[in-house]
Design a protein around this motif. Structure first.
Motif, PDB file in Angstrom:
ATOM      1  N   THR A   1       0.810  -1.217   0.000  1.00 47.57           N
ATOM      2  CA  THR A   1       0.000   0.000   0.000  1.00 47.57           C
ATOM      3  C   THR A   1       0.841   1.264   0.000  1.00 47.57           C
ATOM      4  O   THR A   1       0.443   2.276  -0.566  1.00 47.57           O
ATOM      5  CB  THR A   1      -0.933   0.022   1.223  1.00 47.57           C
ATOM      6  OG1 THR A   1      -0.141  -0.087   2.423  1.00 47.57           O
ATOM      7  CG2 THR A   1      -1.935  -1.121   1.163  1.00 47.57           C
ATOM      8  N   ASN A   2       1.985   1.228   0.653  1.00 47.94           N
ATOM      9  CA  ASN A   2       2.875   2.390   0.681  1.00 47.94           C
ATOM     10  C   ASN A   2       4.287   1.952   1.073  1.00 47.94           C
ATOM     11  O   ASN A   2       4.538   0.756   1.294  1.00 47.94           O
ATOM     12  CB  ASN A   2       2.349   3.487   1.623  1.00 47.94           C
ATOM     13  CG  ASN A   2       2.211   3.018   3.065  1.00 47.94           C
ATOM     14  OD1 ASN A   2       2.876   2.080   3.507  1.00 47.94           O
ATOM     15  ND2 ASN A   2       1.341   3.672   3.814  1.00 47.94           N
TER      16      ASN A   2
ATOM     17  N   HIS B   1       4.593   0.062   4.421  1.00 42.14           N
ATOM     18  CA  HIS B   1       4.115  -1.318   4.307  1.00 42.14           C
ATOM     19  C   HIS B   1       5.209  -2.204   3.708  1.00 42.14           C
ATOM     20  O   HIS B   1       5.494  -3.305   4.205  1.00 42.14           O
ATOM     21  CB  HIS B   1       2.852  -1.346   3.435  1.00 42.14           C
ATOM     22  CG  HIS B   1       2.117  -2.634   3.457  1.00 42.14           C
ATOM     23  ND1 HIS B   1       1.203  -2.990   2.482  1.00 42.14           N
ATOM     24  CD2 HIS B   1       2.146  -3.688   4.328  1.00 42.14           C
ATOM     25  CE1 HIS B   1       0.704  -4.174   2.755  1.00 42.14           C
ATOM     26  NE2 HIS B   1       1.266  -4.625   3.866  1.00 42.14           N
TER      27      HIS B   1
ATOM     28  N   ALA C   1      -4.110   1.273   5.505  1.00 42.26           N
ATOM     29  CA  ALA C   1      -5.066   0.223   5.147  1.00 42.26           C
ATOM     30  C   ALA C   1      -5.375  -0.600   6.395  1.00 42.26           C
ATOM     31  O   ALA C   1      -4.594  -0.610   7.352  1.00 42.26           O
ATOM     32  CB  ALA C   1      -4.500  -0.688   4.060  1.00 42.26           C
TER      33      ALA C   1
END
Length: 203
Positions: free
Chosen positions: A64-65, A68, A172
């Motif tokens: 997600t980024n 992560h 998330a």
């Protein structure tokens, strides 16, 4: 810990390196070139139903980024440092792929409300279980603590959910069911793997 004590031989580290590099390349492509790769490869329940089955595997390499990605790569490397001596190219490849499938298929059937999912965390729980059991089989008592610890963590997540701090960091919700199914996959794989090793030793 000295560098020489790490499992640096290619048979112990090659697949770990490949997984890390693929995850990094996917992240770089998505965030610096375009998100088309994510659209084509992440776990997306509705598209899997339509036959895009490769998503059961490829979604685990996406994140997600950056936080992560960093969390998962750190865990991947730590597990290699702990248990890499038990890895070979064949068994680790099979373990990784099996845990990818057990995580995705488990989530698909048990968590229909989870529409999208990315990340290695479910698979890493399965790899952790494999390493803990191999520690136990090698008469390393810390294996019992690791094995018990991972299942207590999973039980806690199933009852209370994951921490909000991690969810905020990765932007998330933490898919705790993925952790459960990854660990179950790792347990099943290891039992079958040890059975065949025992069978082979008797021949």
């Amino acid at each position: 810990m000295k560098l020489s004590s790490f499992p640096l031989a290619s048979k112990h580290s090659a697949i770990v390196l490949v997984i890390a590099l693929l995850s990094i390349l996917a992240f770089v492509w998505e965030y610096f070139i375009g998100n088309s790769i994510a659209q084509a490869f992440f776990y997306q329940r509705n598209l899997i139903i339509q036959g895009e089955l490769w998503r059961l595997l490829t979604g685990h390499l996406l994140h997600t980024n950056g936080y992560h990605l960093l969390l998962n790569l750190t865990a991947l490397i730590m597990l290699w440092a702990l248990h890499g001596r038990f890895y070979t190219i064949k068994n680790y490849s099979a373990l990784f792929l099996f845990c990818c499938l057990s995580t995705s298929v488990g989530v698909f059937y048990s968590s229909p409300s989870l529409i999208q999912y990315v990340g290695l965390s479910g698979v890493l729980h399965g790899i952790f279980v494999y390493g803990a059991i191999m520690d136990i089989m090698s008469k390393d008592k810390t294996g019992y603590l690791l094995f018990l610890g991972v299942w207590l963590k999973i039980a806690h997540e199933q009852i209370y959910g994951a921490g909000k701090d991690v969810s905020n960091l990765i932007e998330a919700n933490v898919a705790v069911d993925a952790h459960l199914w990854g660990a179950i996959g790792g347990l099943f794989f290891t039992m079958v793997y040890l059975f065949f090793i025992k069978l082979k030793s008797k021949k």
